[in-house]
Design an enzyme around this catalytic site. Structure first.
Site, short mmCIF file in Angstrom:
data_model
loop_
_atom_site.label_atom_id
_atom_site.label_comp_id
_atom_site.label_asym_id
_atom_site.label_seq_id
_atom_site.Cartn_x
_atom_site.Cartn_y
_atom_site.Cartn_z
N LYS A 14 -9.23 12.50 0.26
CA LYS A 14 -8.83 12.03 -0.99
C LYS A 14 -9.16 12.21 -2.83
CE LYS A 14 -10.01 7.84 1.40
NZ LYS A 14 -11.18 6.36 1.83
N TYR A 52 -1.14 1.57 2.68
CA TYR A 52 -2.69 0.32 2.54
C TYR A 52 -2.53 -0.96 2.73
CZ TYR A 52 -6.18 3.96 1.63
OH TYR A 52 -7.33 5.17 1.96
N ARG A 108 -18.52 11.59 4.50
CA ARG A 108 -18.49 10.92 3.12
C ARG A 108 -20.47 11.08 2.84
NH1 ARG A 108 -15.43 5.99 6.85
NH2 ARG A 108 -12.89 6.71 4.88
N ASN A 120 -15.53 7.62 -1.09
CA ASN A 120 -15.74 8.38 0.34
C ASN A 120 -14.94 9.34 0.55
OD1 ASN A 120 -13.13 7.12 0.85
ND2 ASN A 120 -14.57 5.66 2.30
N HIS A 123 -10.51 9.73 4.55
CA HIS A 123 -9.80 8.89 5.32
C HIS A 123 -9.66 9.57 6.63
CE1 HIS A 123 -7.63 5.15 6.57
NE2 HIS A 123 -6.45 6.59 7.17
N GLU A 134 0.55 6.37 10.25
CA GLU A 134 0.04 7.20 9.06
C GLU A 134 0.91 8.65 8.99
OE1 GLU A 134 -4.39 6.02 8.92
OE2 GLU A 134 -4.25 4.85 8.50
#
Ligand code: GDP
Length: 199
Positions: A14, A52, A108, A120, A123, A134
């Site tokens: 992320k 999401y 994380r 965090n 994913h 995904e």
């Protein structure tokens, strides 16, 4: 002996951890995963909303979209034994504070933002169905064959791989080229049984 269950999963570094993606990729490789594909991209709001979608309407939905579109992400397809649970295990709990308490070595805990519990770092897909969705989301043009193991893999190798490989290696022994690896690669390109006539 335990039967291997090779799976693919979608990992995403992320925005808050993108500058540490080299370290995260090293952990991934050290854990024995194969990185099948990688793509660095900045998601639009619409793309993030699609990714999401299951969280639409939840109190944190807007801040999640803002976070995930705040910079580039790195999407990776990982392959390995029980890849989905393996990757989730080394990711650690969703909340950074909980990860730091309960799994201090997790990704994380190590790379998440200490000042923001939900930033965090990474994913991981949570089921085979979401992994499939995904992976398709980030790599829509990729055609992935089902991962075969056990008898299925043996059958595939004996039908689709061995006949060509035996011919190639027999020829290689006859020719004895100076650079056998390059010779073999060239031979396989020319004699690829899956090559269409237009190639
Ligand atoms: P995951 O599967 O562990 O990533 O967790 P979820 O699917 O439940 O949530 C998706 C992402 O939304 C998480 O990784 C967090 O970045 C974020 N998130 C989850 N819960 C919260 C929350 O309560 N507040 C905020 N701000 N973000 C959250």
């Amino acid at each position: 002996m335990a039967t291997d269950k090779i799976q693919r999963t979608l990992a995403m570094v992320k925005p808050d951890a993108i500058n540490r993606s080299a370290e995260i990729e090293k952990i991934i490789l050290d854990e024995g995963f194969t990185i099948v594909e990688r793509r660095r991209v900045r998601l639009t709001r619409a793309e993030a909303a699609e990714f999401y979608n299951e969280h639409r309407g939840k109190p944190f939905y807007e801040s999640l979209l803002e976070y995930i579109t705040s910079g580039e992400v790195l999407a990776l397809i990982l392959a390995g034994e029980e890849a989905i649970t393996h990757w989730r295990r080394i990711l650690g709990p969703t909340r950074v504070s909980q990860a730091r308490q309960e799994a201090p070595d997790s990704i994380r805990a190590r790379f998440g933002d200490h000042a923001n519990d939900s930033h965090n770092a990474a994913h991981g897909s949570d089921s085979p169905t979401s992994a499939q969705r995904e992976i398709k989301f980030f790599f829509p043009d990729l055609t992935l064959e089902p991962v075969l193991t056990g008898e299925g893999a043996k059958e595939y190798l004996s039908h689709a791989v061995s006949p060509t490989l035996v011919r190639a290696l027999t020829e290689l022994c006859k020719v004895r080229p100076d650079d056998p690896i390059v010779w073999l690669a060239d031979w396989l390109l020319v004699n690829n049984p899956n090559k269409s006539s237009g190639d």
